[in-house]
Design an enzyme around this catalytic site. Structure first.
Site, PDB file in Angstrom:
ATOM      1  N   HIS A   1       9.665  -3.890   4.578  1.00 52.43           N
ATOM      2  CA  HIS A   1      10.469  -2.310   4.544  1.00 52.43           C
ATOM      3  C   HIS A   1      10.940  -2.585   5.797  1.00 52.43           C
ATOM      4  CE1 HIS A   1       5.661  -2.397   4.937  1.00 52.43           C
ATOM      5  NE2 HIS A   1       5.974  -0.662   4.365  1.00 52.43           N
TER       6      HIS A   1
ATOM      7  N   HIS B   1       1.274  -1.231   0.376  1.00 54.69           N
ATOM      8  CA  HIS B   1       0.453  -0.266  -0.223  1.00 54.69           C
ATOM      9  C   HIS B   1       0.788   1.375  -0.511  1.00 54.69           C
ATOM     10  CE1 HIS B   1      -0.029  -0.249   4.863  1.00 54.69           C
ATOM     11  NE2 HIS B   1       0.941   0.434   4.546  1.00 54.69           N
TER      12      HIS B   1
ATOM     13  N   GLU C   1       3.206  -5.382   8.626  1.00 55.80           N
ATOM     14  CA  GLU C   1       2.352  -5.003   7.684  1.00 55.80           C
ATOM     15  C   GLU C   1       1.757  -6.803   7.816  1.00 55.80           C
ATOM     16  OE1 GLU C   1       2.461  -0.285   7.340  1.00 55.80           O
ATOM     17  OE2 GLU C   1       3.262  -1.942   5.225  1.00 55.80           O
TER      18      GLU C   1
ATOM     19  N   HIS D   1      -2.647   4.589   9.887  1.00 51.76           N
ATOM     20  CA  HIS D   1      -0.655   5.448   9.553  1.00 51.76           C
ATOM     21  C   HIS D   1      -1.133   6.674  10.636  1.00 51.76           C
ATOM     22  CE1 HIS D   1      -0.325   2.829   6.349  1.00 51.76           C
ATOM     23  NE2 HIS D   1       0.924   2.287   6.696  1.00 51.76           N
TER      24      HIS D   1
HETATM   25  C1  DHB Z   1       5.891   3.655   2.313  1.00 55.31           C
HETATM   26  C2  DHB Z   1       5.735   1.738   2.913  1.00 55.31           C
HETATM   27  C3  DHB Z   1       4.278   1.724   3.931  1.00 55.31           C
HETATM   28  O1  DHB Z   1       4.117   1.351   3.708  1.00 55.31           O
HETATM   29  C4  DHB Z   1       4.689   2.854   4.404  1.00 55.31           C
HETATM   30  O2  DHB Z   1       3.067   3.247   5.472  1.00 55.31           O
HETATM   31  C5  DHB Z   1       5.003   4.589   4.314  1.00 55.31           C
HETATM   32  C6  DHB Z   1       5.837   4.677   4.032  1.00 55.31           C
HETATM   33  C7  DHB Z   1       7.337   3.894   1.736  1.00 55.31           C
HETATM   34  O3  DHB Z   1       8.130   2.495   1.418  1.00 55.31           O
HETATM   35  O4  DHB Z   1       7.564   4.798   1.863  1.00 55.31           O
HETATM   36 FE    FE Z   2       2.286   1.008   5.715  1.00 57.22          FE
END
Ligand code: DHB
Ligand code: FE
Length: 289
Positions: A197, A16, A244, A63
């Site tokens: 991530h 997302h 997540e 978020h």
């Molecule tokens: C990014 C990924 C995320 O899941 C998020 O909530 C905010 C930023 C990113 O890859 O920059």
């Molecule tokens: Fe996120």
């Protein structure tokens, strides 16, 4: 006798990333950096047109847009008639209002809470990129979203998030709730966020292709076992925001095979690195009719 209750037709899983939403909103999907990402969703957009459900129960995380550190529900179900796209600092995304399904949401809340899962009932909530970016990826840029959406928010932002096991069991309870709803609605359950991530700290930028692809394999083939993976493994292998991925287990738990039915059909699988700071993973699983 004709079937009259609601049923879960498919589950969809996707990352997302907010920059994906910005690329769509600013007409940049054809740029070399973005092209390979959106190519992975071309099939999905056609599939979505051919398989538009009546309702999506969209599992995502907020978020700090609707909630803040002052109040963080572990699981929250959106029971409102509609939900506005959130302003995350750059103005709200230019996407349609999300039209809920208050009756089904209230029924899911009733059923799942009575099965011992404590959901927070939310009657007013703005929805951020966690919800709107997956919708954009699968539905494109319509004037109105093609179906109703029940936002289902999970805390994966502030420790402690729920276990994968609990998420998987919650998915099973959601399936029972949907199947006991007395209207022939076609319902999809989406699990969003991930894959690997990490946005902060010394390991910022972490991506783990091997872990992600094994996660996809295991999610398809043996979600029960995958659901027992402890948090620390997500964080170690997939980074702090990789947690997540527990949300994907809610959608997977809602599929027929988990309740003793047929294995789902894998109609689409896609993986691409990178998009912004994140490994993009995407799956579509269909229940047999
Ligand atoms: C990014 C990924 C995320 O899941 C998020 O909530 C905010 C930023 C990113 O890859 O920059
Ligand atoms: Fe996120």
């Amino acid at each position: 006798m004709a079937r009259t209750n609601a049923r879960i037709t498919a589950s969809v899983y996707t990352s997302h990333v907010p920059a994906i939403g910005a690329a769509i909103d600013h007409g940049k999907t054809g740029e070399p950096y973005w092209q390979p990402v959106f190519k992975g969703y071309e099939f999905s957009k056609r599939w979505m047109k051919d398989n538009t459900p009546d309702v999506i129960l969209l599992v995502y995380n907020d978020h700090a847009s609707a909630f803040s550190l002052e109040l963080i529900p572990t699981f929250a179900i959106g029971c409102a008639a509609e939900f506005a796209p959130a302003d995350e600092g750059y103005g709200a995304r230019p996407v349609p209002q999300v039209i809920g399904h208050a009756e089904l949401a209230a029924h899911v809340a009733q059923s799942v809470i009575q099965e011992d899962f404590d959901l927070t009932i939310v009657n007013r909530m703005d929805v951020d990129h966690g919800l709107t970016v997956p919708l954009s990826l699968l539905c494109g840029q319509p004037q109105v979203w093609p179906c109703r959406v029940i936002p289902f928010a999970v805390n994966v932002v502030q420790y402690p998030p729920p276990s994968g096991r609990r998420c998987f069991m919650l998915g099973q309870a959601i399936r029972r709730a949907v199947e006991s709803y007395d209207e022939p609605l076609r319902v999809q359950v989406w699990g969003t966020g991930g894959m690997s991530h990490q946005l902060q700290g010394p390991r910022a930028g972490l991506i783990n292709r091997e872990f992600d692809n094994a996660f996809l394999d295991r999610l398809i083939a043996d979600p029960e076992r995958l659901s027992k993976m402890p948090h620390i493994d997500y964080v170690r292998e997939a980074g702090s925001e990789g947690i997540e991925l527990v949300m994907w287990l809610i959608a997977r738990g809602a599929m027929a095979d988990v309740a003793g039915g047929a294995k789902p059909t894998v109609v689409h699988r896609f993986y691409h690195v990178p998009a912004s700071n994140t490994a993009v993973g995407h799956l579509i699983l269909e229940n047999k009719p």
